[in-house]
Scaffold this motif. Structure first.
Motif, PDB file in Angstrom:
ATOM      1  N   UNK A  35       0.858  -0.928  -0.001  1.00  0.00           N
ATOM      2  CA  UNK A  35       0.023   0.047   0.020  1.00  0.00           C
ATOM      3  C   UNK A  35       0.771   1.378  -0.037  1.00  0.00           C
ATOM      4  N   UNK A  36       0.564   2.239  -0.735  1.00  0.00           N
ATOM      5  CA  UNK A  36       0.902   3.590  -0.747  1.00  0.00           C
ATOM      6  C   UNK A  36       0.860   4.242   0.618  1.00  0.00           C
ATOM      7  N   UNK A  37       2.041   4.802   0.922  1.00  0.00           N
ATOM      8  CA  UNK A  37       1.831   5.584   2.480  1.00  0.00           C
ATOM      9  C   UNK A  37       2.423   6.895   2.304  1.00  0.00           C
ATOM     10  N   UNK A  38       2.910   7.167   1.215  1.00  0.00           N
ATOM     11  CA  UNK A  38       3.417   8.480   1.056  1.00  0.00           C
ATOM     12  C   UNK A  38       4.911   8.891   1.414  1.00  0.00           C
ATOM     13  N   UNK A  45      11.923  10.737  -5.313  1.00  0.00           N
ATOM     14  CA  UNK A  45      10.474  11.603  -5.692  1.00  0.00           C
ATOM     15  C   UNK A  45       9.565  10.489  -6.367  1.00  0.00           C
ATOM     16  N   UNK A  46      10.194   9.575  -7.087  1.00  0.00           N
ATOM     17  CA  UNK A  46       9.542   8.530  -7.844  1.00  0.00           C
ATOM     18  C   UNK A  46       9.037   7.247  -6.941  1.00  0.00           C
ATOM     19  N   UNK A  47       9.258   7.405  -5.697  1.00  0.00           N
ATOM     20  CA  UNK A  47       9.235   6.080  -4.672  1.00  0.00           C
ATOM     21  C   UNK A  47       7.925   5.486  -5.003  1.00  0.00           C
ATOM     22  N   UNK A  48       6.798   6.189  -4.879  1.00  0.00           N
ATOM     23  CA  UNK A  48       5.525   5.539  -4.841  1.00  0.00           C
ATOM     24  C   UNK A  48       5.202   4.761  -6.292  1.00  0.00           C
ATOM     25  N   UNK A  49       5.920   5.611  -7.376  1.00  0.00           N
ATOM     26  CA  UNK A  49       5.539   4.878  -8.694  1.00  0.00           C
ATOM     27  C   UNK A  49       6.669   3.624  -8.880  1.00  0.00           C
ATOM     28  N   UNK A  60       1.676  -8.709  -7.126  1.00  0.00           N
ATOM     29  CA  UNK A  60       1.045  -8.274  -5.836  1.00  0.00           C
ATOM     30  C   UNK A  60       0.115  -7.137  -6.050  1.00  0.00           C
ATOM     31  N   UNK A  61      -1.133  -7.090  -5.499  1.00  0.00           N
ATOM     32  CA  UNK A  61      -2.022  -5.946  -5.275  1.00  0.00           C
ATOM     33  C   UNK A  61      -1.349  -4.663  -4.794  1.00  0.00           C
ATOM     34  N   UNK A  62      -1.824  -3.697  -5.433  1.00  0.00           N
ATOM     35  CA  UNK A  62      -1.243  -2.483  -4.955  1.00  0.00           C
ATOM     36  C   UNK A  62      -2.679  -1.423  -5.034  1.00  0.00           C
ATOM     37  N   UNK A  63      -3.308  -1.285  -3.813  1.00  0.00           N
ATOM     38  CA  UNK A  63      -4.700  -0.607  -3.996  1.00  0.00           C
ATOM     39  C   UNK A  63      -4.413   0.789  -3.930  1.00  0.00           C
ATOM     40  N   UNK A  64      -5.132   1.565  -4.404  1.00  0.00           N
ATOM     41  CA  UNK A  64      -4.734   3.252  -4.658  1.00  0.00           C
ATOM     42  C   UNK A  64      -4.922   3.781  -3.168  1.00  0.00           C
ATOM     43  N   UNK A  65      -4.101   4.849  -2.990  1.00  0.00           N
ATOM     44  CA  UNK A  65      -4.388   5.604  -1.720  1.00  0.00           C
ATOM     45  C   UNK A  65      -5.438   6.660  -1.783  1.00  0.00           C
TER      46      UNK A  65
END
Length: 67
Positions: A35-38, A45-49, A60-65
């Motif tokens: 999961x994205x956590x910011x 800067x492109x860590x979440x991407x 692996x699923x990556x649900x939207x934040x």
């Protein structure tokens, strides 16, 4: 809410063919999610991407934040 969930451990079951999948809204091959956590964006800067791309590559699923 959690009083409706009943976890039942299965002891002495056949482990020759293990199935780590779970079913939420669809069947997921592994019982893990990313999961994205910011915070990844704080370190790069492109860590979440990059995390989303790695999750997709691993299946692996990556649900939207949603804030």
């Amino acid at each position: 809410m959690f009083d409706r969930i009943n976890l039942q451990p299965k002891r002495l079951t056949d482990v020759e063919r293990r199935d780590l999948s779970i079913e939420l809204s669809e069947r997921i091959s592994r019982s893990i999610m990313v999961a994205a956590n910011g915070l990844n964006g704080c370190f790069w800067s492109d860590g979440e991407v990059a995390l989303a791309c790695a999750a997709e590559k691993a299946g692996v699923p990556f649900p939207p934040f949603i804030a």
